[in-house]
Design a protein around this motif. Structure first.
Motif, short mmCIF file in Angstrom:
data_model
loop_
_atom_site.label_atom_id
_atom_site.label_comp_id
_atom_site.label_asym_id
_atom_site.label_seq_id
_atom_site.Cartn_x
_atom_site.Cartn_y
_atom_site.Cartn_z
N ALA A 1 22.56 -20.28 -3.97
CA ALA A 1 21.91 -21.35 -3.21
C ALA A 1 22.05 -21.14 -1.70
N ALA A 2 21.11 -21.70 -0.96
CA ALA A 2 21.18 -21.69 0.50
C ALA A 2 22.35 -22.56 0.96
N PRO A 3 22.88 -22.30 2.16
CA PRO A 3 24.07 -23.03 2.61
C PRO A 3 23.95 -24.54 2.55
N GLU A 4 22.79 -25.09 2.92
CA GLU A 4 22.67 -26.55 2.90
C GLU A 4 22.67 -27.09 1.47
N VAL A 5 22.16 -26.27 0.52
CA VAL A 5 22.19 -26.68 -0.89
C VAL A 5 23.61 -26.57 -1.44
N VAL A 6 24.31 -25.52 -1.05
CA VAL A 6 25.71 -25.38 -1.45
C VAL A 6 26.51 -26.61 -1.05
N GLU A 7 26.26 -27.12 0.16
CA GLU A 7 26.98 -28.31 0.62
C GLU A 7 26.68 -29.50 -0.28
N ARG A 8 25.43 -29.63 -0.74
CA ARG A 8 25.09 -30.73 -1.65
C ARG A 8 25.77 -30.56 -3.01
N LEU A 9 25.93 -29.31 -3.44
CA LEU A 9 26.60 -29.06 -4.71
C LEU A 9 28.10 -29.35 -4.61
N ILE A 10 28.65 -29.18 -3.43
CA ILE A 10 30.08 -29.46 -3.23
C ILE A 10 30.34 -30.95 -3.10
N ASN A 11 29.48 -31.65 -2.37
CA ASN A 11 29.63 -33.10 -2.24
C ASN A 11 28.28 -33.71 -1.85
N GLY A 12 27.49 -34.01 -2.88
CA GLY A 12 26.17 -34.60 -2.64
C GLY A 12 26.10 -36.05 -3.05
N ARG A 13 27.23 -36.75 -2.97
CA ARG A 13 27.25 -38.15 -3.39
C ARG A 13 26.43 -39.02 -2.44
N ASN A 14 25.91 -40.12 -3.01
CA ASN A 14 25.21 -41.15 -2.25
C ASN A 14 24.02 -40.60 -1.46
N PRO A 15 23.10 -39.89 -2.13
CA PRO A 15 21.91 -39.40 -1.42
C PRO A 15 21.03 -40.57 -0.98
N ASP A 16 20.31 -40.37 0.11
CA ASP A 16 19.41 -41.43 0.57
C ASP A 16 18.14 -41.42 -0.27
N GLU A 17 17.28 -42.41 -0.04
CA GLU A 17 16.08 -42.55 -0.86
C GLU A 17 15.15 -41.36 -0.71
N GLY A 18 15.12 -40.78 0.47
CA GLY A 18 14.28 -39.60 0.68
C GLY A 18 14.73 -38.43 -0.17
N ALA A 19 16.04 -38.22 -0.24
CA ALA A 19 16.58 -37.12 -1.05
C ALA A 19 16.33 -37.38 -2.53
N LYS A 20 16.45 -38.63 -2.95
CA LYS A 20 16.19 -38.94 -4.36
C LYS A 20 14.72 -38.67 -4.71
N ALA A 21 13.81 -39.10 -3.84
CA ALA A 21 12.39 -38.91 -4.08
C ALA A 21 12.04 -37.42 -4.11
N ALA A 22 12.64 -36.65 -3.21
CA ALA A 22 12.38 -35.22 -3.16
C ALA A 22 12.85 -34.54 -4.45
N ARG A 23 13.97 -34.98 -4.98
CA ARG A 23 14.48 -34.39 -6.21
C ARG A 23 13.54 -34.68 -7.38
N ILE A 24 13.09 -35.91 -7.49
CA ILE A 24 12.15 -36.27 -8.56
C ILE A 24 10.88 -35.43 -8.44
N LYS A 25 10.36 -35.30 -7.23
CA LYS A 25 9.15 -34.53 -7.01
C LYS A 25 9.36 -33.07 -7.41
N ARG A 26 10.52 -32.52 -7.07
CA ARG A 26 10.81 -31.11 -7.38
C ARG A 26 10.87 -30.90 -8.89
N VAL A 27 11.48 -31.81 -9.63
CA VAL A 27 11.61 -31.64 -11.07
C VAL A 27 10.26 -31.84 -11.75
N ILE A 28 9.48 -32.82 -11.29
CA ILE A 28 8.14 -33.01 -11.86
C ILE A 28 7.28 -31.78 -11.62
N SER A 29 7.37 -31.20 -10.44
CA SER A 29 6.62 -29.99 -10.14
C SER A 29 7.00 -28.86 -11.09
N ALA A 30 8.30 -28.72 -11.34
CA ALA A 30 8.75 -27.67 -12.27
C ALA A 30 8.21 -27.92 -13.67
#
Length: 312
Positions: free
Chosen positions: A189-218
């Motif tokens: 993973a890219a460094p910013e993604v690694v940081e989320r994997l280490i401690n990605g608690r309490n994502p904001d609404e934008g991050a949640k929406a982006a994740r849903i969009k990414r999984v639906i796209s896949a």
């Protein structure tokens, strides 16, 4: 004491990107059959084996197994959110029993869980208003992973503990069969993604929406057989279900991580939850397995299966 296992796949994509109505009807009918069996069994205590998907557990400290004395569902992808009806005393007693049985399990007094836990509770009970639950997390997406053999030993030890209680006990295994959704790997993973994997608690609404969009796209790309994505593997799924059908949990010891990942996808390691639930049901003895449904559903990025088992 009497025991029942309910094993079923989960998906956060239900309602976001669904297959054809006829397939939805098949899934609903299979889940309804399982729910009816659970309702008739009327469990007094439930042990729920489930994974996480970097929503509640992160690499700042990643246990292989963790039991909760209290837990809250996070509501990712719009799934059920709120406190889970945890049997705190039973969970604490179970933790002590497991550790005395040389099963090295972590204990959480404030576990956060995602759709892997909330999904089967909705399917089988309709809400988070359930019989008392002992939630048990099994790491299935964050390498390195404890082996399938260790999940079998975990399940058997839980089954032995449950046998001391004199209750009607339901064991739930919540996990997909073959699938590889876009879950990043810390090694690549890219460094910013690694940081989320280490401690990605309490994502904001934008991050949640982006994740849903990414999984639906896949899922959309998988449905169209995009060669860049790993396809579902009905052949491997059938082999796993055949192993389960045999009624002897020891056969799961032969499952090797590199083969699972190569043939069925990185998230197929979630079958560890089925292994634990079936092993708990048998508790070192044979169990009777009943397959209710299987279909590869690319819209949900899942080899989707529903099954039950009781003591043989």
């Amino acid at each position: 004491m009497s025991v029942l296992a309910a094993c079923l796949s989960h998906t956060p994509l239900q309602g976001h990107f669904d297959p054809a109505p006829a397939i939805l009807g098949e899934v609903d009918a299979a889940v309804a059959t399982l729910r009816s069996r659970v309702t008739a069994f009327d469990p007094e205590l439930v042990f729920l084996f489930a994974p996480d998907h970097f929503n509640g557990f992160f690499y700042d400290i990643m246990p292989q197994f963790c039991i909760a004395t209290a837990a809250d569902a996070l509501g990712d992808f719009g799934t059920l959110a709120g406190p889970i009806n945890v049997a705190s005393a039973a969970a604490g007693d179970c933790a002590r029993f497991l550790i005395s049985s040389e099963i090295d399990i972590a204990v959480s007094h404030r576990m956060q869980v995602d759709h892997g836990f909330a999904g089967p509770l909705k399917d089988l009970f309709g809400s988070l208003s359930t019989p008392p639950i002992v939630p048990i997390f099994i790491n299935a997406v964050a390498p390195p992973l404890a082996s399938c053999h260790r999940s079998r030993l975990l399940g058997e030890a839980v089954g032995r503990f449950a046998a001391t209680l004199g209750k009607r006990v339901l064991f739930i295994g919540s996990g997909g069969l073959s699938h590889e959704p876009p879950v990043p790997q810390i090694a690549t993973a890219a460094p910013e993604v690694v940081e989320r994997l280490i401690n990605g608690r309490n994502p904001d609404e934008g991050a949640k929406a982006a994740r849903i969009k990414r999984v639906i796209s896949a899922a959309s790309r998988l449905k169209e057989a995009d060669p860049a994505l790993k396809p579902l593997s009905p052949g491997w799924d059938e082999e796993f279900l055949a192993l389960a059908q045999g009624g002897d949990a020891k056969v799961f010891d032969n499952l090797k991580d590199e083969v699972i990942e190569r043939e069925a996808g990185a998230s197929a390691h979630e079958v560890r939850t089925w292994i634990a639930a079936l092993s708990a049901t048998g508790a070192g003895q044979h169990y009777h397995f009943q397959r209710h449904y299987y279909r590869p559903i690319p819209e949900w990025i899942a080899g989707f299966a529903v099954a039950s088992a009781d003591r043989g």
